[in-house]
Every structure is written in C-alpha cells, then in structure tokens.
Design a protein around this motif. Sequence first.
Motif, PDB file in Angstrom:
ATOM      1  N   SER A   1     -10.191  -2.886   8.421  1.00 20.74           N
ATOM      2  CA  SER A   1     -10.006  -1.447   8.501  1.00 20.74           C
ATOM      3  C   SER A   1     -10.278  -0.858   7.128  1.00 20.74           C
TER       4      SER A   1
ATOM      5  N   PHE B   1      -9.925   2.838   4.470  1.00 17.33           N
ATOM      6  CA  PHE B   1      -9.280   4.121   4.221  1.00 17.33           C
ATOM      7  C   PHE B   1      -9.924   4.778   3.012  1.00 17.33           C
TER       8      PHE B   1
ATOM      9  N   GLU C   1     -18.213   4.572  10.315  1.00 17.77           N
ATOM     10  CA  GLU C   1     -17.420   3.368  10.562  1.00 17.77           C
ATOM     11  C   GLU C   1     -18.194   2.140  10.097  1.00 17.77           C
TER      12      GLU C   1
ATOM     13  N   VAL D   1     -18.443  -2.102  10.198  1.00 18.12           N
ATOM     14  CA  VAL D   1     -17.995  -3.251  10.984  1.00 18.12           C
ATOM     15  C   VAL D   1     -17.619  -4.386  10.039  1.00 18.12           C
ATOM     16  N   ALA D   2     -16.751  -5.220  10.531  1.00 23.38           N
ATOM     17  CA  ALA D   2     -16.251  -6.319   9.721  1.00 23.38           C
ATOM     18  C   ALA D   2     -17.350  -7.329   9.442  1.00 23.38           C
TER      19      ALA D   2
END
Lengths: 386, 372
Positions: free
Chosen positions: A336, A338, A360, A362-363
């Motif tokens: 995640s 922030f 966003e 992605v991991a």
Amino acid sequence: MSLRKLRRLGLEPELVDRLERHKKLSSCQDILEKIHLELLHLTNLTHSDVQKIVMTASRACAPTPTTALQMRQAGFSSGSTPFLSTSLPGLDQALHGGIPAGSVTEIAGPAGCGKTQFCIMLSVLATLPCEMGGLGGAVVYIDTESAFSAERLVEVAQGRCPQHFCSDDAFYKLTSQVYVHKTPTCTDLWNRLQCLEEELIEKRVRLVILDSVASVVRKEFDNSLRGNLSQRVKLLSKEAALLKYLAESLNIPVVVTNQITTRFNTSREGPHHDVLSGDLGAGNSAGASAAVDGGYVTAALGNTWSHSVNTRLIVQYLDDKYREVMVAKSPIAPFSSFVYTIQSSGIVLQDDETIRKWSERVATDPGLIPIKVRTMLGQGGGLVVP
Amino acid sequence: MSRHIGSYPLPPYLKSKLLAGGFSTVEDLEDVKPVELSKELKISPEEALEVLRVVQGEQKDPSSASSPDDGVKTALDMLQEEREQGCIITFCSALDELLGGGVPLTKITEFCGAPGVGKTQMGMQLAIDVQIPSAFGGLGGEAVYIDTEGSFMVQRLEDMAKAAMEHCRHIATVENNREQLEAMANFTVEHILSRIHFYRVHDWVELVALVNILPEFLQQHPKVRLVVIDSIAFPFRHDFEDLSLRTRLLNGLAQNCIRLADSHKAAVVLVNQMTTKMGHSGDGQAHLVPALGESWGHASTIRVLLFWEAGCRYARLYKSPSREEATVPYQVTVAGIRDVCIPNNMQDLSTATKEEGDSLGEHSQRKRPRVS
C-alpha cells in the motif's frame, strides 16, 4: 543459551570433567556441532550414552513452545502494545497499529526524502506516555551520518503535540530521554551495537533507531573487489541478527534507514553498481533520468540484507512538494502507499484527494522497486519516472 | 545343539543332497548363503532358501530374527498410503494443482523466494489450513511453527484464521451439511490459534537442538501434521567461517527432518531465502538462486520457487519427484494466499486492479477457492 556450560546440565560431574579436560567440549554448542560418529570417537562412550548427552544438551538449548493463542493473550495482558503508532492514520491502519515491536523495520529512500524526519518523529512519539499512544520510554538514536538535530526534535514535538509540550518540563523530559550515539565508522557501529543490550535495559529504552545502516558500510567497502562484497554481506548479516535479537528479547521496535542504489539490468559492472544517493541528484542536473543504461534506482545493500529486515517502508519523491511512503515488505500488511509532505510537525499524510492524483501502483519485489528521485535540486519538477 | 539334518521336515531328495554335500548338522549350515548352497548342491536358489529357512528358523529366536521383509514396502502399499494421506491445501487452487493437491505429508517441501514475496504468508496459511476439519476434506491436524527471523505476527495470523473460518462456514451453510455445521462449532479462531505451536529460535544451535528434541514433542502431540521452519537460511547465513561445518550441520538437519516427516506422517515445510550468484562463465552475469548452496538442493523432495514478475506473484515448481515443472500465479490478500482471478475482458481487469487497491484494511469477501 547456546554457550551454556555442560556443567550445568546435571550430567555426571566425572563425565563433564573428562569432556572438558581432554576433549575441549565444554558448552552445548561444542556438542551439537559434532556428528555422532565424532562424538563416539572423542568420548569413547557407547552409542546410547552419546545419544543421552546430545539429547540433554538439546533439551537445554531448545526454546520452549507457546501456542499462537497464548501469544495473543500475552500481547493483551502485558499492557505494552505490540506496535508503535506512527500517528499517521492510514499507515497505522495498514500496519495493524504502526511499527511492529520485536522486529526490524527499514525505511529506505533517496537523500532528503524524509528518512531522518521519520526517525525524529518516531523518537518523539516513543517518548510520549502510553496514554497518548507512545511507548513511555527512552530512545537510543544511533547516528552514522551526523544528521540528527535536537532542535528539529523539539520543533517536531511542538508541532505534533502542542498541548503536551507546553512547558519546559516536558521538553526537558523529551530531550533527556533521547540518547544519541555518533558512530562514523563500521567498527564504531559494531562496538556500539555489541554493548547495546546493557544500555537498553538500564535506561528502559523502548525504541532503537539506526540512521543509517547503509552509509558506513558503503563508505568503507569498495564493491569492485569481490572479497569485499562478501565481507560486507557478512557484517550486515551479523548486524541484522544482533538487532533482531535485541528487538525480540526486549520486545521493542528497531528502525533502520537505508539508502538507494542504481541497479543495472544488464550487469556489465557487477550485480549492482552502487551510486551514492547524493550523486544522482547533483550529477544528472540536466534532468537526465537515472534510468539510463537500463538501470533503475532501488534500495541499497543487496538481496541478503533485504531478507534480513522484517518490514520495509520505501519513501520516494512524487514532485517537489509531495512524497510517497510505500509498505513494500511486511509480514502483516499488503502492499500500500500513502502520500505525505514534510512540515514543521514532521511527516503529514495527505488526504484521499491528493492520493488519488497519483496513479495506483501494483506490488512488486521490494528488493527491486524502482524509486523516484529528484534530478534537479531546488527547481522542482524534473522527476525521474523509471 | 548339533541337531542332525535328518530330523528336519525336509523332502528326502534335499536331505540326501545335503548329506552328500557334507552338511550333516545345523552348525554346518550356519552362515551359509542361499546362492552358495544352491551352487554347491546343484539345487535351485528357491530350494536352498527353503532349506535355510527351515533349519535356521527353528534355531533362531523368532523375536530377534530380522526378516528381510522388515521395513520394506511394496509400491502397492505405498500407493495406498499416499492416496489416504491427503495433502495440506494452500487456498490457491492453481498452486494446489501444481503440487498435486497441496503440500504432501511425509515429504519435505521447500519454498524459496525473494524478500517480501510471501514466504512467511505461505507458512502461516499452511499452519491454518492443516487444521481444516475432516468434514471439509481437511486433515484436522495441528502445526508446529519454528520462526528464526521474527516475522511471525500473531495479528496477521488472526486475520487469516478468521478468513479461513468464514470460508468454511460459508461452505457449510450453502451446502447445509449437518456434519460440517457441527465441525464449525469447534473451528473458531481461538481453536486455530491454540493449535499452532510456536517456537522462536535465535541461532543455529537452538535450531539444531530443537530439531533433535522435536520427535519427543510430536509424540506428546500426535495430531501435529505440519512443521514449518521459517527460515532455514537465516541462522546459517552469518557467523560461519567454516563452511564445511555448515554443510555438515545442514545435512544433519535435513536427515532429522526427513525422519520426522516419515515417522510422524507430517509435512515439513522449509522456507529458504535467495542469494545472488555470479555466473560461471565469467560474463559477470548475476543470478538469483536459492541460498545455502548446491548440496542443500538435495535436502528437500519438493522445491517451489516464489518470484515476482510484472507486478504479479508466481510460483514455479522447481523440483518434484512426481509433478511436471510449471509456473502458476498467486496473490497475497488480506485473507491470505489466494488465486489470481483471471480477467475475461478489460472490464474485469480494471475491477481486479481496483480490488487489489481496495483490499487494504478491509476483509475482502472475494471469491475464494473451494476447500473440498
């Protein structure tokens, strides 16, 4: 526990004497590193006797089991929270409450992105009393870069909790509880770490910060020689094991910071050619990206070190104002990210509106996450998007 | 004790051949091998074996006699056992398929992978899944979890246990199966957590010692079906000047694990790290390989490599005695190890990526693979 003397295991004194005097077998480790045949040979005992000695030594060394349920109940009853709140609601939520106690957390990122700010902020938070979400204890701050600033500590404290830090008394309490050690070389650092255990107990320390683990080893080990690289890996592994041991046995959080490096996909110059983080910004001031030559910027110190940390947070630049913190590796949290800014009160998370502006992500492998750095100092913009 | 050959229940033609060959008493036949006897007397090996069995069988104490059948199993027996044994599912059907139904009992399975790829998550997931009640086709067992790295988080385990429990309850209510509903009464988060026996190990001496005494623990807890060591690599990656000592210790450890797995019908799951290795040909190419060296590769029966590619996690079967090498995707969600939903069109793709972002902080009620 592994160096526990055979003498204390309740074996027959005569046997222990013989083992010690003639065979130099005095601790459990000496017994357990030998195979049965060797022991038979050394002790001149029967197989079942040797088996008995090995089992006695094993019983003395092996840890005792607990069930996960007992662990959870112990966490509730002992009163000490298993996490240090970062006072950043989103990040705390993702991490189940903050920086986990009993394990090593790493903050990696480019120069000037807020790693030291993070550490200073955590120092303030750890000294807060438990009722205010702190740990109510002292902080050991090991500073290898001479980046710690007491003035900044006071400023962050004031900005974070103005109602608590309203008297000189509160500031006195804060500043007298943060113990700063300057360790400019690897040897200094290693010596300091080795005698840390006593200090942590004596001063009731609830948080250990090492800022940064990368700078000393990267200064002293030249990676172009192969032998040096394995020496470096060995030293880092030892440091990691010791930090983990301290975190675990005293149940406190340990936070280390790490620098960044440029990795090349086609490695003509070795696996990861290290570039000191500062050079990137200054050297490529024309806005040339760090992604040239098929390389990209990622956390330093290599793969083995990445295994050694339990949690990895990566900070990076988004633009001249906004930065981003990512939970890149965690046994507890999904990937995640922030968005935050650095203000006088330390790290401040941005609202959802700002976060949504940035796409966003992605991991991916936390050892290989590309990190955005600033390429033009002071002018804003000019970001590298690998 | 020099009993005469003639007094044994043997056919007359064998007796006469024995006597003609100079074997008149039991002592004469002592230490004689069947083939030797058959050659000397010109009888078939089967006949020779029968003679020896009759003569020596009477003489020896039957309890001490080590019949060659001891410890031998036919493949037929083994097939039956393997079918009955069952596997520990991973909650990712693609991965289960890859492993042939899940992580097999009585075998050593090794998961290698880069940092943060989900090795510890896999260990925790298996520790929960081994407890799925038999009404759901699970093993109803217990787990031993040996943590050498300090990454075991009981809070995380609780989340995953909750998800596993809700999943089972969902199946039970949908199928309205009485047996399953009854089993659910016991299958609570507390129940799951109380059946995971946790050890925290700080160095290799403790690990070696623990594996030595583990058989005793398993005897006291006969329902343990899974032993996880997370990770085998960490205690052996520092403070080892003497590499031959390390190899020897690792070999001993592997031997003990095999014995443990076999005698207690448990699955042993080892978690291993990756290390950077220079290419042999001097081209300077560096590869990521499982840590602990080449010879350690023999220790585990099944090896699974976990890695990242283009933002997705993959598992590749690297070594297996029975399954084909293959690669499957998986993901780690709040609920644990799960399948990757394969998007049918672009719409699905966008919701899938959105879900990934949303999965943070809430218990996603996404489709999960069926247990049974």
